[in-house]
Write a protein that holds these residues in place. Structure first.
Motif, PDB file in Angstrom:
ATOM      1  N   LYS A 342     132.319 -17.485  63.594  1.00 54.39           N
ATOM      2  CA  LYS A 342     132.920 -16.727  64.355  1.00 54.39           C
ATOM      3  C   LYS A 342     132.468 -16.969  66.004  1.00 54.39           C
ATOM      4  CE  LYS A 342     135.157 -13.446  61.546  1.00 54.39           C
ATOM      5  NZ  LYS A 342     135.650 -11.917  60.998  1.00 54.39           N
ATOM      6  N   SER A 343     133.517 -16.856  66.820  1.00 53.37           N
ATOM      7  CA  SER A 343     133.081 -16.988  68.295  1.00 53.37           C
ATOM      8  C   SER A 343     132.145 -15.795  68.861  1.00 53.37           C
ATOM      9  CB  SER A 343     134.110 -17.439  69.385  1.00 53.37           C
ATOM     10  OG  SER A 343     134.711 -16.056  69.300  1.00 53.37           O
ATOM     11  N   ASN A 344     132.201 -14.712  68.464  1.00 55.39           N
ATOM     12  CA  ASN A 344     131.144 -13.771  68.836  1.00 55.39           C
ATOM     13  C   ASN A 344     129.939 -13.617  68.012  1.00 55.39           C
ATOM     14  OD1 ASN A 344     132.411 -12.868  66.287  1.00 55.39           O
ATOM     15  ND2 ASN A 344     132.473 -10.656  67.055  1.00 55.39           N
ATOM     16  N   GLY A 362     124.747 -11.320  64.895  1.00 59.35           N
ATOM     17  CA  GLY A 362     125.676 -10.664  65.412  1.00 59.35           C
ATOM     18  C   GLY A 362     125.795  -9.235  65.533  1.00 59.35           C
ATOM     19  N   LYS A 364     127.643  -5.525  64.578  1.00 59.29           N
ATOM     20  CA  LYS A 364     129.037  -5.303  63.910  1.00 59.29           C
ATOM     21  C   LYS A 364     128.983  -3.434  64.143  1.00 59.29           C
ATOM     22  CE  LYS A 364     132.457  -6.171  60.916  1.00 59.29           C
ATOM     23  NZ  LYS A 364     133.566  -7.051  61.343  1.00 59.29           N
ATOM     24  N   THR A 419     124.641 -11.693  76.445  1.00 55.79           N
ATOM     25  CA  THR A 419     125.356 -12.957  75.975  1.00 55.79           C
ATOM     26  C   THR A 419     126.614 -12.460  74.942  1.00 55.79           C
ATOM     27  OG1 THR A 419     123.211 -13.944  75.811  1.00 55.79           O
ATOM     28  CG2 THR A 419     124.971 -14.961  74.460  1.00 55.79           C
TER      29      THR A 419
END
Length: 419
Positions: A342-344, A362, A364, A419
């Motif tokens: 996923k892009s994130n 990531g 969440k 980022t």
């Protein structure tokens, strides 16, 4: 009398020039046991002392208070250290604070409470994280499904998952090990546990566990996963309400056309993957790069990405190392297909030549997750039954350092990453 007063004044003025800090260097030249250095840092935090993690300074060194106890602990554990004056420490911190330097000093405040998710009894493989925690002398608790479902995760800051299968397919070991005593026993125990916890299928019980872990992360926990725990976790979440297990796994057929029923919005890291339908193939989905790799062992390395220490301290912490080039290593899930991330999600380690990501991170909800492909950073193709890795032979392992970066991460004062 004047001479005595002058001497006392001189002693007071010069006290600050004498030793008041211990620097634990983490560069290649300065440290002879990087892995145990993390253990000393954790031990210092347990003593309710604060530590400064000097990001990008000499490989991500640690600055700790100067006490005889800390010096002795470093000596006992074989950890290199330097006793420095207060003025030298200030000089280092001033250098780090310069806008022209990609460095930052992050305060570590408390020792995180660690849980390792692992089945009861022994497995026919080894867990790199439990091995390195033991080697570094960092304490941890083991928990499993019953504890997770009873909300025991609320007691912990950090959770590790390793060679797990949250899909109910017993690791896809069917073809090679269906007649092995350990496989038969593991399947029987998993079915009995699921029944005792009120579930008719192992896949349903494992999904419930995966959802509890998801809630733990969303609520502010940190999850670190390696090998098959990475993709099988996301696959289980995305297949909620869909039977993807063939009869040899759960006694009945899978749902027709189940690939089209997968919900990628429920996953942490991956999207658009195709599930491996054949029960005889040792693979869960197209997420994993193991079968698609064309890299000889001698040239199998991945590169750690560089982030801004001042603006993005989180990924910078997780990438601290004495080298930017780390040896690759295999696993059931060796690395991740870039196009299916996923892009994130941040890619922190990659092999560009092969189009794969090895190390990703990531957010969440209020929590964090890191996925690290492969099984054992110092055993290129660890197989069932192979002897365990002796970390005394690899005290400066860059691959194992990445694991320990994640262990210390929850101790840090958090800054919002850009980022």
């Amino acid at each position: 009398m004047k001479k005595i007063l002058a001497l006392l004044f001189f002693l007071c003025v010069t006290t600050g020039a004498f030793a008041s800090y211990v620097l634990i260097p983490m560069d290649a030249e300065g440290q002879k046991n990087h892995l145990k250095a993390y253990g000393v840092t954790y031990w210092t935090l347990e003593k309710q002392l604060k530590v400064k993690w000097l990001l990008n300074y000499r490989g991500g060194s640690f600055l700790v208070p100067d006490t005889e106890e800390i010096q002795r602990e470093c000596q006992i554990r074989g950890v290199s250290f330097e006793v420095i004056s207060n003025s030298k420490a200030e000089e280092i911190l001033e250098l780090i604070s310069s806008p022209s330097k990609n460095m930052e000093a992050v305060v570590l405040e408390k020792a995180p409470k660690i849980a390792v998710y692992t089945p009861y009894g022994l497995q026919p493989w080894d867990d790199a994280v439990t091995m390195v925690l033991t080697y570094a002398e960092i304490p941890y608790d083991t928990i499993y499904d019953e504890e997770v479902l009873n909300d025991a995760l609320l007691l912990y800051d950090w959770l590790h998952l390793h060679h797990e299968d949250f899909t109910g397919q017993y690791g896809k070991f069917y073809r090679s090990f269906k007649s092995a005593a350990w496989y038969i026993e593991e399947k029987k125990e998993a079915e009995a546990l699921a029944a005792r916890l009120g579930y008719s299928k192992v896949s349903q019980e494992k999904l419930a566990v995966a959802k509890k872990i998801k809630d733990y992360v969303v609520g502010g926990g940190f999850m670190f996963a390696m090998c098959s725990a990475t993709d099988s976790f996301d696959i289980a979440l995305s297949a909620e309400g869909v039977d993807i297990c063939e009869p040899m796994f759960d006694g009945d057929g899978s749902d027709p056309g189940y690939q089209n029923k997968i919900d990628y919005s429920k996953t942490f890291a991956f999207k658009d993957y195709l599930l491996e339908r054949n029960p005889n193939v040792y693979e869960f989905s197209s997420i994993d790069m193991t079968q698609k790799r064309r890299i000889p062992k001698t040239t199998d390395y991945f590169t750690l990405m560089e982030f801004s220490a001042k603006w993005d301290p989180v990924p910078t912490m997780l990438c601290q190392n004495h080298t930017a080039l780390v040896k690759g290593f295999m696993g059931q899930t060796t690395a991740f297909t870039r196009d299916e991330i996923k892009s994130n999600v941040l890619i922190m380690g990659e092999n560009k030549t092969n189009g794969e990501a090895k190390y990703i991170h990531g957010i969440k909800g209020k929590g964090f997750f890191t996925f690290y492909g492969g099984h054992d950073p110092e055993d290129y193709t660890h197989r069932v039954g192979d002897p365990k890795t002796e970390l005394d032979l690899h005290p400066t392992s860059p691959g194992y350092r990445l694991i320990l970066n994640n262990v210390l991460f929850p101790a840090a004062k958090k800054k919002k990453q850009k980022t």
